[in-house]
Design an enzyme around this catalytic site. Structure first.
Site, PDB file in Angstrom:
ATOM      1  NE  ARG A 240      -2.542 -11.854 -14.146  1.00 61.03           N
ATOM      2  CZ  ARG A 240      -1.982 -12.344 -15.235  1.00 61.03           C
ATOM      3  NH1 ARG A 240      -1.488 -13.553 -15.240  1.00 61.03           N
ATOM      4  NH2 ARG A 240      -1.917 -11.625 -16.326  1.00 61.03           N
TER       5      ARG A 240
ATOM      6  CG  HIS B 122       5.363   3.027  11.425  1.00 61.48           C
ATOM      7  ND1 HIS B 122       4.552   3.791  10.619  1.00 61.48           N
ATOM      8  CD2 HIS B 122       4.550   2.116  12.009  1.00 61.48           C
ATOM      9  CE1 HIS B 122       3.305   3.351  10.698  1.00 61.48           C
ATOM     10  NE2 HIS B 122       3.276   2.334  11.538  1.00 61.48           N
TER      11      HIS B 122
ATOM     12  NE  ARG C 181      -5.940  -5.109   8.696  1.00 62.46           N
ATOM     13  CZ  ARG C 181      -5.169  -6.003   8.125  1.00 62.46           C
ATOM     14  NH1 ARG C 181      -5.711  -7.027   7.513  1.00 62.46           N
ATOM     15  NH2 ARG C 181      -3.857  -5.895   8.164  1.00 62.46           N
TER      16      ARG C 181
ATOM     17  CG  HIS D  39       0.367   6.660   7.992  1.00 55.45           C
ATOM     18  ND1 HIS D  39      -0.642   5.864   7.498  1.00 55.45           N
ATOM     19  CD2 HIS D  39       1.282   5.809   8.514  1.00 55.45           C
ATOM     20  CE1 HIS D  39      -0.350   4.596   7.720  1.00 55.45           C
ATOM     21  NE2 HIS D  39       0.812   4.531   8.332  1.00 55.45           N
TER      22      HIS D  39
ATOM     23  CD  GLU E 166      -8.271  -0.551   7.177  1.00 58.67           C
ATOM     24  OE1 GLU E 166      -7.200  -1.184   7.241  1.00 58.67           O
ATOM     25  OE2 GLU E 166      -8.343   0.664   7.223  1.00 58.67           O
TER      26      GLU E 166
ATOM     27  CE  LYS F  86      -2.083  -6.198  11.852  1.00 55.07           C
ATOM     28  NZ  LYS F  86      -1.112  -5.384  11.180  1.00 55.07           N
TER      29      LYS F  86
ATOM     30  CE  LYS G  90      -4.509  -2.566   6.402  1.00 55.68           C
ATOM     31  NZ  LYS G  90      -4.725  -1.323   7.187  1.00 55.68           N
TER      32      LYS G  90
ATOM     33  CG  ASN H 254      -5.677   2.273  10.138  1.00 59.66           C
ATOM     34  OD1 ASN H 254      -4.665   1.600   9.950  1.00 59.66           O
ATOM     35  ND2 ASN H 254      -6.731   2.203   9.359  1.00 59.66           N
TER      36      ASN H 254
ATOM     37  CD  GLU I 140       2.225   0.192  15.114  1.00 61.16           C
ATOM     38  OE1 GLU I 140       1.072   0.180  15.590  1.00 61.16           O
ATOM     39  OE2 GLU I 140       2.501   0.653  13.983  1.00 61.16           O
TER      40      GLU I 140
ATOM     41  CG  HIS J  80      -1.217   3.995  12.198  1.00 59.06           C
ATOM     42  ND1 HIS J  80      -1.337   3.573  13.503  1.00 59.06           N
ATOM     43  CD2 HIS J  80      -0.277   3.192  11.639  1.00 59.06           C
ATOM     44  CE1 HIS J  80      -0.510   2.559  13.716  1.00 59.06           C
ATOM     45  NE2 HIS J  80       0.160   2.313  12.603  1.00 59.06           N
TER      46      HIS J  80
HETATM   47  P1  NAD Z   1      12.488  -1.023   9.350  1.00 61.30           P
HETATM   48  O1  NAD Z   1      12.058  -2.191   8.592  1.00 61.30           O
HETATM   49  O2  NAD Z   1      12.989   0.152   8.583  1.00 61.30           O
HETATM   50  O3  NAD Z   1      13.585  -1.455  10.421  1.00 61.30           O
HETATM   51  C1  NAD Z   1      14.174  -0.484  11.222  1.00 61.30           C
HETATM   52  C2  NAD Z   1      15.703  -0.551  11.189  1.00 61.30           C
HETATM   53  O4  NAD Z   1      16.133  -1.632  12.004  1.00 61.30           O
HETATM   54  C3  NAD Z   1      16.305  -0.794   9.808  1.00 61.30           C
HETATM   55  O5  NAD Z   1      17.450  -0.008   9.684  1.00 61.30           O
HETATM   56  C4  NAD Z   1      16.718  -2.279   9.855  1.00 61.30           C
HETATM   57  O6  NAD Z   1      17.806  -2.561   9.032  1.00 61.30           O
HETATM   58  C5  NAD Z   1      17.061  -2.451  11.296  1.00 61.30           C
HETATM   59  N1  NAD Z   1      16.885  -3.796  11.832  1.00 61.30           N
HETATM   60  C6  NAD Z   1      15.829  -4.621  11.660  1.00 61.30           C
HETATM   61  N2  NAD Z   1      15.960  -5.718  12.414  1.00 61.30           N
HETATM   62  C7  NAD Z   1      17.138  -5.613  13.055  1.00 61.30           C
HETATM   63  C8  NAD Z   1      17.798  -6.433  13.995  1.00 61.30           C
HETATM   64  N3  NAD Z   1      17.264  -7.561  14.485  1.00 61.30           N
HETATM   65  N4  NAD Z   1      19.004  -6.025  14.440  1.00 61.30           N
HETATM   66  C9  NAD Z   1      19.536  -4.845  14.017  1.00 61.30           C
HETATM   67  N5  NAD Z   1      18.940  -4.011  13.165  1.00 61.30           N
HETATM   68  C10 NAD Z   1      17.737  -4.399  12.690  1.00 61.30           C
HETATM   69  O7  NAD Z   1      11.305  -0.432  10.256  1.00 61.30           O
HETATM   70  P2  NAD Z   1      10.165  -1.129  11.143  1.00 61.30           P
HETATM   71  O8  NAD Z   1       9.947  -0.195  12.254  1.00 61.30           O
HETATM   72  O9  NAD Z   1      10.434  -2.546  11.421  1.00 61.30           O
HETATM   73  O10 NAD Z   1       8.894  -1.091  10.179  1.00 61.30           O
HETATM   74  C11 NAD Z   1       8.312   0.124   9.798  1.00 61.30           C
HETATM   75  C12 NAD Z   1       7.537  -0.105   8.534  1.00 61.30           C
HETATM   76  O11 NAD Z   1       6.468  -1.018   8.775  1.00 61.30           O
HETATM   77  C13 NAD Z   1       6.901   1.164   7.989  1.00 61.30           C
HETATM   78  O12 NAD Z   1       7.140   1.244   6.610  1.00 61.30           O
HETATM   79  C14 NAD Z   1       5.428   0.969   8.249  1.00 61.30           C
HETATM   80  O13 NAD Z   1       4.615   1.633   7.324  1.00 61.30           O
HETATM   81  C15 NAD Z   1       5.298  -0.524   8.148  1.00 61.30           C
HETATM   82  N6  NAD Z   1       4.125  -1.078   8.834  1.00 61.30           N
HETATM   83  C16 NAD Z   1       3.335  -1.922   8.149  1.00 61.30           C
HETATM   84  C17 NAD Z   1       2.238  -2.496   8.763  1.00 61.30           C
HETATM   85  C18 NAD Z   1       1.405  -3.498   8.027  1.00 61.30           C
HETATM   86  O14 NAD Z   1       0.350  -3.874   8.530  1.00 61.30           O
HETATM   87  N7  NAD Z   1       1.845  -3.983   6.887  1.00 61.30           N
HETATM   88  C19 NAD Z   1       1.955  -2.206  10.098  1.00 61.30           C
HETATM   89  C20 NAD Z   1       2.795  -1.334  10.779  1.00 61.30           C
HETATM   90  C21 NAD Z   1       3.889  -0.773  10.134  1.00 61.30           C
HETATM   91  N1  GLY Z   2      -1.406  -1.658  10.641  1.00 66.80           N
HETATM   92  C1  GLY Z   2      -2.793  -1.592  10.311  1.00 66.80           C
HETATM   93  C2  GLY Z   2      -3.365  -2.874   9.813  1.00 66.80           C
HETATM   94  O1  GLY Z   2      -2.696  -3.863   9.703  1.00 66.80           O
HETATM   95  O2  GLY Z   2      -4.516  -2.918   9.490  1.00 66.80           O
END
Ligand code: NAD
Ligand code: GLY
Length: 363
Positions: free
Chosen positions: A124, A267, A243, A254, A239, A229, A146, A247, A188, A250
């Site tokens: 939990r 992304h 917040r 998305h 949100e 942010k 998130k 988006n 972003e 997005h």
């Molecule tokens: P990712 O985590 O898939 O990383 C992209 C690629 O880069 C992967 O292949 C990874 O192995 C590689 N990589 C990572 N760091 C590296 C490094 N230092 N050197 C070499 N390779 C490296 O993608 P991302 O763009 O980091 O994240 C996208 C995700 O984040 C999506 O799922 C999106 O929905 C999510 N997201 C979440 C929020 C939130 O608020 N939680 C906000 C924005 C995006």
């Molecule tokens: N990426 C949108 C949020 O964190 O609210």
């Protein structure tokens, strides 16, 4: 090193930003104290762990953590699903973690969202920290709590709010980050600048993606984006309203990710398409002045961001938008830019206008 605090009432936490932070972990005083004596599990993807896992494990031990093990999965968005999460839960049980243990998320946004959700749900809810390794994760996904996984019908539909105990942003991770991922992350940053930092927008207009090689400027840019942010999250952690601003870009982004198949576009690439679209809608609704609209479009073009491809089906994109978390009762709520450093959330846009903007995609 810069430290930005997220001043949440219940769980305020620090975001440490600098180059080579992991070479001097004791410098992050509060963090080292929080980690001392903790039993931890590192969660990462195979690519990131192969490059940086050993070093991070060593650093954790240096600050007094007992590293019980590592939970790894295949890199990429297609892994962000419940069946892969089950593997992390199994590793947590087997480690074994207890209520006082801590998860360390080492990777991009996929790792951060998955590890955070695993921490949110195990017993939990246990503590976790974020060590983001992509630009996108540094300026966005690691901050704000998130967490979650994708559903075949929509991005991030299954998840929980669960704030990390700390975020360690070491810009040295960029040494291994592929160019495509750098550009993805900057989308972003552009979003943050449009939302709330005109000076940051100006820096981006002046520079190009090559700024990744300038450590001092990069620290400024990352800190400014994180600050945008942090401010929004501090005002509206769950949100309830404001917040939603985060988006921006997005809603379409998305939908493009879902329709094209997870992983087809990064992304950030999808968010950049969404930014073009948001500007077009805002212009069509008369909400943005022409100078600001063309400054945003020119910046996106200058940095090399592509618009949504013709071959994506407009009808499918509209259907996917309706499944998005940002829709309510089937009606999509939009965030649209009003100028540079200013945007509005919760806007309705007539379907005919959206159709008109997507026109041609089904032909
Ligand atoms: P990712 O985590 O898939 O990383 C992209 C690629 O880069 C992967 O292949 C990874 O192995 C590689 N990589 C990572 N760091 C590296 C490094 N230092 N050197 C070499 N390779 C490296 O993608 P991302 O763009 O980091 O994240 C996208 C995700 O984040 C999506 O799922 C999106 O929905 C999510 N997201 C979440 C929020 C939130 O608020 N939680 C906000 C924005 C995006
Ligand atoms: N990426 C949108 C949020 O964190 O609210």
């Amino acid at each position: 090193m810069r430290t930005i605090q997220i001043p949440l009432q219940k769980n305020p936490y620090n975001i440490y930003i600098g180059t080579g932070l992991l070479d001097r972990p004791l410098q992050m005083e509060g963090l080292a104290a929080a980690l001392n004596g903790r039993r931890t599990l590192i969660v990462s993807d195979e690519t990131v762990y192969a490059l940086h896992g050993e070093k991070v494990g060593k650093v954790l031990r240096e600050v007094g953590c007992e590293v019980l093990g590592v939970s790894l999965f295949e890199a990429g968005e297609p892994s962000k699903r419940i069946s892969v999460l089950e593997g992390i839960w199994d590793d947590m049980v087997r480690a074994p973690l207890d209520r006082k243990s801590m998860v360390v998320a080492l990777g991009g946004g996929v790792v951060g969202d998955m590890a955070g959700f695993a921490a949110a749900t195990f017993m939990r809810g246990i503590d976790f920290i974020q060590i983001p390794t992509t630009l996108l994760a540094m300026v966005d996904s690691s901050v704000g709590g998130k967490t979650g996984v994708d559903h075949p019908l929509g991005k991030n539909l299954i998840g929980a709010f669960h704030q990390p105990r700390a975020v360690v942003i070491d810009l040295k991770f960029f040494e291994t980050l592929p160019e495509r991922e750098v550009l993805s992350g900057f989308a972003e940053v552009v979003k943050a600048a449009i939302l709330g930092d005109e000076e940051l927008f100006y820096i981006l207009e002046r520079e190009g993606p090559g700024l990744i090689k300038d450590p001092e400027l990069l620290e400024v840019v990352v800190s400014r984006a994180v600050s945008v942010k942090a401010k929004v999250v501090a005002e509206d952690e769950f949100e309830g309203g404001k917040r939603a601003l985060l988006n921006l870009g997005h809603t379409l982004g998305h939908a493009v990710e879902t329709v094209a198949g997870y992983g087809a576009y990064t992304h950030g690439e999808a968010v950049a398409m969404g930014l073009y679209f948001a500007v077009a809608l805002s212009r069509a609704k008369g909400l943005i002045d022409e100078l600001s609209a063309s400054r945003i479009e020119n910046l996106l073009l200058k940095w090399g961001y592509k618009n949504a491809p013709e071959e994506l089906s407009g009808a499918e994109i509209i259907a996917a938008m309706k499944h998005d978390k940002k829709s309510s009762g089937g009606s999509v709520k939009w965030v649209l830019p009003l100028g540079i450093g200013d945007a509005r959330w919760g806007l309705e846009v007539e379907e005919a206008l959206i159709d008109a903007q997507l026109e041609g995609k089904d032909k």
